[in-house]
Design an enzyme around this catalytic site. Structure first.
Site, PDB file in Angstrom:
ATOM      1  N   ARG A  89       0.855  -1.163  -0.060  1.00 34.31           N
ATOM      2  CA  ARG A  89      -0.044  -0.015  -0.023  1.00 34.31           C
ATOM      3  C   ARG A  89       0.893   1.151   0.001  1.00 34.31           C
ATOM      4  O   ARG A  89       1.709   1.546   0.962  1.00 34.31           O
ATOM      5  CB  ARG A  89      -0.882   0.022   1.167  1.00 34.31           C
ATOM      6  CG  ARG A  89      -1.747   1.129   1.442  1.00 34.31           C
ATOM      7  CD  ARG A  89      -2.445   1.356   2.871  1.00 34.31           C
ATOM      8  NE  ARG A  89      -2.207   2.733   2.791  1.00 34.31           N
ATOM      9  CZ  ARG A  89      -2.711   3.477   3.965  1.00 34.31           C
ATOM     10  NH1 ARG A  89      -2.948   3.110   5.215  1.00 34.31           N
ATOM     11  NH2 ARG A  89      -2.422   4.767   4.034  1.00 34.31           N
ATOM     12  N   HIS A 133      -2.655  10.859   0.901  1.00 37.98           N
ATOM     13  CA  HIS A 133      -2.167  10.649   2.328  1.00 37.98           C
ATOM     14  C   HIS A 133      -1.271  12.013   2.694  1.00 37.98           C
ATOM     15  O   HIS A 133      -0.236  12.228   3.010  1.00 37.98           O
ATOM     16  CB  HIS A 133      -1.015   9.777   2.365  1.00 37.98           C
ATOM     17  CG  HIS A 133      -0.857   9.053   3.553  1.00 37.98           C
ATOM     18  ND1 HIS A 133      -0.894   7.629   3.720  1.00 37.98           N
ATOM     19  CD2 HIS A 133      -0.488   9.670   4.713  1.00 37.98           C
ATOM     20  CE1 HIS A 133      -0.704   7.350   5.161  1.00 37.98           C
ATOM     21  NE2 HIS A 133      -0.495   8.480   5.683  1.00 37.98           N
ATOM     22  N   GLU A 178      -6.935   8.326   6.687  1.00 40.04           N
ATOM     23  CA  GLU A 178      -7.381   9.176   7.884  1.00 40.04           C
ATOM     24  C   GLU A 178      -7.791  10.532   7.538  1.00 40.04           C
ATOM     25  O   GLU A 178      -7.137  11.561   7.755  1.00 40.04           O
ATOM     26  CB  GLU A 178      -6.001   9.184   8.783  1.00 40.04           C
ATOM     27  CG  GLU A 178      -5.736   7.658   8.972  1.00 40.04           C
ATOM     28  CD  GLU A 178      -4.495   7.586  10.257  1.00 40.04           C
ATOM     29  OE1 GLU A 178      -4.240   8.612  10.635  1.00 40.04           O
ATOM     30  OE2 GLU A 178      -4.271   6.590  10.546  1.00 40.04           O
ATOM     31  N   ASN A 304      -7.341   1.694  10.315  1.00 40.53           N
ATOM     32  CA  ASN A 304      -6.021   1.936  10.721  1.00 40.53           C
ATOM     33  C   ASN A 304      -6.131   1.916  12.391  1.00 40.53           C
ATOM     34  O   ASN A 304      -6.912   2.688  12.854  1.00 40.53           O
ATOM     35  CB  ASN A 304      -5.487   3.402  10.179  1.00 40.53           C
ATOM     36  CG  ASN A 304      -5.103   3.446   8.797  1.00 40.53           C
ATOM     37  OD1 ASN A 304      -5.148   2.587   8.256  1.00 40.53           O
ATOM     38  ND2 ASN A 304      -4.641   4.685   8.587  1.00 40.53           N
ATOM     39  N   TYR A 306      -4.205   1.711  16.104  1.00 39.01           N
ATOM     40  CA  TYR A 306      -2.819   1.604  17.028  1.00 39.01           C
ATOM     41  C   TYR A 306      -3.169   1.526  18.592  1.00 39.01           C
ATOM     42  O   TYR A 306      -2.081   1.074  19.162  1.00 39.01           O
ATOM     43  CB  TYR A 306      -2.227   2.984  16.653  1.00 39.01           C
ATOM     44  CG  TYR A 306      -1.568   2.763  15.250  1.00 39.01           C
ATOM     45  CD1 TYR A 306      -0.317   2.674  14.971  1.00 39.01           C
ATOM     46  CD2 TYR A 306      -2.108   3.780  14.209  1.00 39.01           C
ATOM     47  CE1 TYR A 306       0.207   2.688  13.565  1.00 39.01           C
ATOM     48  CE2 TYR A 306      -1.765   3.777  12.743  1.00 39.01           C
ATOM     49  CZ  TYR A 306      -0.439   3.151  12.774  1.00 39.01           C
ATOM     50  OH  TYR A 306      -0.013   3.212  11.385  1.00 39.01           O
ATOM     51  N   GLU A 363      -3.594  -0.205   8.504  1.00 43.24           N
ATOM     52  CA  GLU A 363      -2.292   0.271   9.076  1.00 43.24           C
ATOM     53  C   GLU A 363      -2.432  -0.363  10.822  1.00 43.24           C
ATOM     54  O   GLU A 363      -3.425  -0.305  11.044  1.00 43.24           O
ATOM     55  CB  GLU A 363      -2.119   1.745   9.186  1.00 43.24           C
ATOM     56  CG  GLU A 363      -1.717   2.453   8.116  1.00 43.24           C
ATOM     57  CD  GLU A 363      -1.266   4.056   8.325  1.00 43.24           C
ATOM     58  OE1 GLU A 363      -1.265   4.398   9.316  1.00 43.24           O
ATOM     59  OE2 GLU A 363      -1.495   4.737   7.254  1.00 43.24           O
TER      60      GLU A 363
HETATM   61  C1  FCB Z   1      -1.281   7.109  10.851  1.00 43.24           C
HETATM   62  C2  FCB Z   1      -0.554   7.679   9.587  1.00 43.24           C
HETATM   63  C3  FCB Z   1       0.795   7.138   9.004  1.00 43.24           C
HETATM   64  C4  FCB Z   1       1.638   7.193  10.172  1.00 43.24           C
HETATM   65  C5  FCB Z   1       1.020   6.283  11.242  1.00 43.24           C
HETATM   66  C6  FCB Z   1       2.001   6.146  12.341  1.00 43.24           C
HETATM   67  O1  FCB Z   1      -1.891   8.133  11.622  1.00 43.24           O
HETATM   68  O2  FCB Z   1      -1.600   7.304   8.560  1.00 43.24           O
HETATM   69  O3  FCB Z   1       1.220   7.894   7.963  1.00 43.24           O
HETATM   70  O4  FCB Z   1       2.003   8.463  10.523  1.00 43.24           O
HETATM   71  O5  FCB Z   1       0.041   6.802  11.785  1.00 43.24           O
END
Ligand code: FCB
Length: 454
Positions: A89, A133, A178, A304, A306, A363
């Site tokens: 990607r 992006h 995002e 995405n 985290y 992500e």
């Molecule tokens: C996300 C972004 C990516 C990177 C990660 C850690 O928010 O899409 O570009 O910065 O976090």
């Protein structure tokens, strides 16, 4: 942070719940890796401008060189293939192909993406093209940027250019990465480019992103056969910091005003009532007229993920809360609360709420203060554990019925982490920024075994 004592990182076991053709891959983005910022006719983006603003970037750096992927893409593709990844990607830099955003095409810029796509296909890796992006051409920002409704036409023309150039070889598309981060962190918080601090502007930007997505998706469908089009939405787990009514209300408000703000319209429901109420009370809609944006017509939902964000109310006023990691929780170098169970729960909830036809984890990954040994090797047990636990959680969601089709590690390479510059390393491949040497970390070798199931 060391491995949880009860957690098994055996890649063969972890791969078991996933089908053999599951789309394991890597994610990256143009400004963060390409470099070559003023080569071959590339125009300036808002990140080129913002990175030069004094104090904007923690280490004062820019993406001028980054990982020099523009020149080293062939080696990078070889590494992607050698690790067994099935999908890469990447994003197209809009100002590289249209230096002023509209009008004259920069052929050398387009040629770069042709070469990249051809190299990926020749190596047996599926290209997934993300159109945006965050690196908007500066020339378009000067004309009002994403706050101007004309951006819908600008973006659609750009999408059509890329689809007609790459669409004979690329089936996997993403319009936006995002959109909430771009709109809110870039236009309300001022921490990302273009560095504005105005909520009504941020709300207009979000609205135009949703409209630009819908128009571009339609244009792509008209140009190529059977594309798969999605958006990557960042949905972290949102939790009240305590069980108090205030914190629970604040968490519900935040999740509606931020996550559902994009998800509800994309799935044809218009803006969410709670989010509307919160934004209105906070004055974010002052002077803004909002109509219901068109549905997203998504072939897949990109997630995405985290961390877990805990929300603590400061008062009963709308938007008067703090969002962050629970004190004392396990955290990455970003200060993000590591919560793999949150990934499982978010996947299950997204499926229950919106029933997307497919979901891809577009992500997931972690920054840790890696140290290289004398041979340049990085024994990144912390990152490996993070990935293992999240892949385990994704496997649980799959078993619980979430239509999960892909998982892309953020990121392939250490890279330019926006306002934190080069001070955070997310790669499974180490980049020595002095020599541009790439060295797979232990986590890369581990991921390779997981994909290969042995
Ligand atoms: C996300 C972004 C990516 C990177 C990660 C850690 O928010 O899409 O570009 O910065 O976090």
């Amino acid at each position: 942070m060391s491995l949880s004592p009860t957690f098994d990182t055996d890649p063969v076991l972890l791969a078991q719940p996933f089908p053999v053709d599951f789309a394991w891959g890597f994610a990256a983005s143009a400004y963060q890796i390409e470099g070559a910022a003023s080569e071959d006719g590339r125009g300036a983006s808002i990140w080129d401008t913002f990175a030069r603003r004094p104090g904007a970037i923690a280490d004062g750096s820019t993406g001028d060189v980054a990982c020099d992927h523009y020149h080293r893409y062939a080696d990078d593709v070889r590494m992607i293939a050698a690790l067994g990844a099935r999908v890469f990607r990447f994003s197209v830099s809009w100002p590289r192909v249209l230096p002023t955003g509209t009008g004259a095409v920069n052929q050398p810029g387009l040629d770069f993406y042709q070469r990249l796509v051809d190299a990926l296909l020749a190596a047996g890796v599926r290209p997934l093209v993300n159109l945006f992006h965050w690196d908007l051409p500066q020339a378009l920002q000067d004309r009002g940027g994403f706050a101007d409704p004309q951006v819908v036409a600008w973006f659609t023309d750009y999408a059509a250019l890329i689809a007609s150039t790459l669409g004979d070889r690329v089936k996997d598309w993403m319009t936006f990465n995002e959109p909430a981060v771009f709109a809110f962190i870039g236009h309300a918080d001022g921490i990302h480019a273009p560095g504005l601090r105005d909520w009504p502007t941020a709300i207009r930007v979000a609205d135009n992103e949703l409209r630009a997505h819908a128009a571009a998706a339609q244009a792509i469908r008209g140009l190529i056969d059977g594309p798969k089009i999605g958006v990557a939405i960042d949905v972290n787990q949102v939790a009240p910091a305590t069980d108090s009514d205030r914190d629970r209300r604040a968490a519900a408000q935040w999740s509606s005003a931020r996550d559902a703000w994009f998800l509800d319209p994309l799935f044809g429901r218009g803006y969410p009532a709670l989010g509307l109420e919160a934004h209105r009370e906070a004055g974010h809609l002052d002077g803004v007229e909002l109509a219901t944006p068109p549905a997203g017509d998504l072939d897949y939902l990109g997630l995405n993920y985290y961390r877990r964000d805990s929300v603590r109310a400061r008062s009963d006023r709308a938007f008067d809360f703090e969002v962050g990691a629970m004190p004392g929780s396990e955290q990455t170098q970003m200060g993000w609360h590591v919560a793999p169970d949150g990934l499982r729960d978010v996947l299950i909830e997204l499926n229950a709420t919106y029933a997307p036809s497919e979901i891809a984890i577009t992500e997931n990954g972690a920054a840790y203060p890696d140290t290289a040994d004398a041979n340049g090797l990085v024994h990144d047990e912390d990152r490996l554990s993070y990935l293992a636990r999240h892949i385990g959680a994704a496997g649980e969601a799959l078993a619980a019925g979430a239509p999960l089709k892909g998982y892309y590690v953020w990121s392939l390479l250490d890279n330019y982490e926006w306002s934190l510059g080069y001070s955070r390393r997310f790669g499974v491949i180490r980049v020595d920024y002095d020599t541009q040497q790439r060295t797979p970390k232990d986590s890369a070798r581990w991921y390779q075994r997981l994909i290969a199931r042995g």
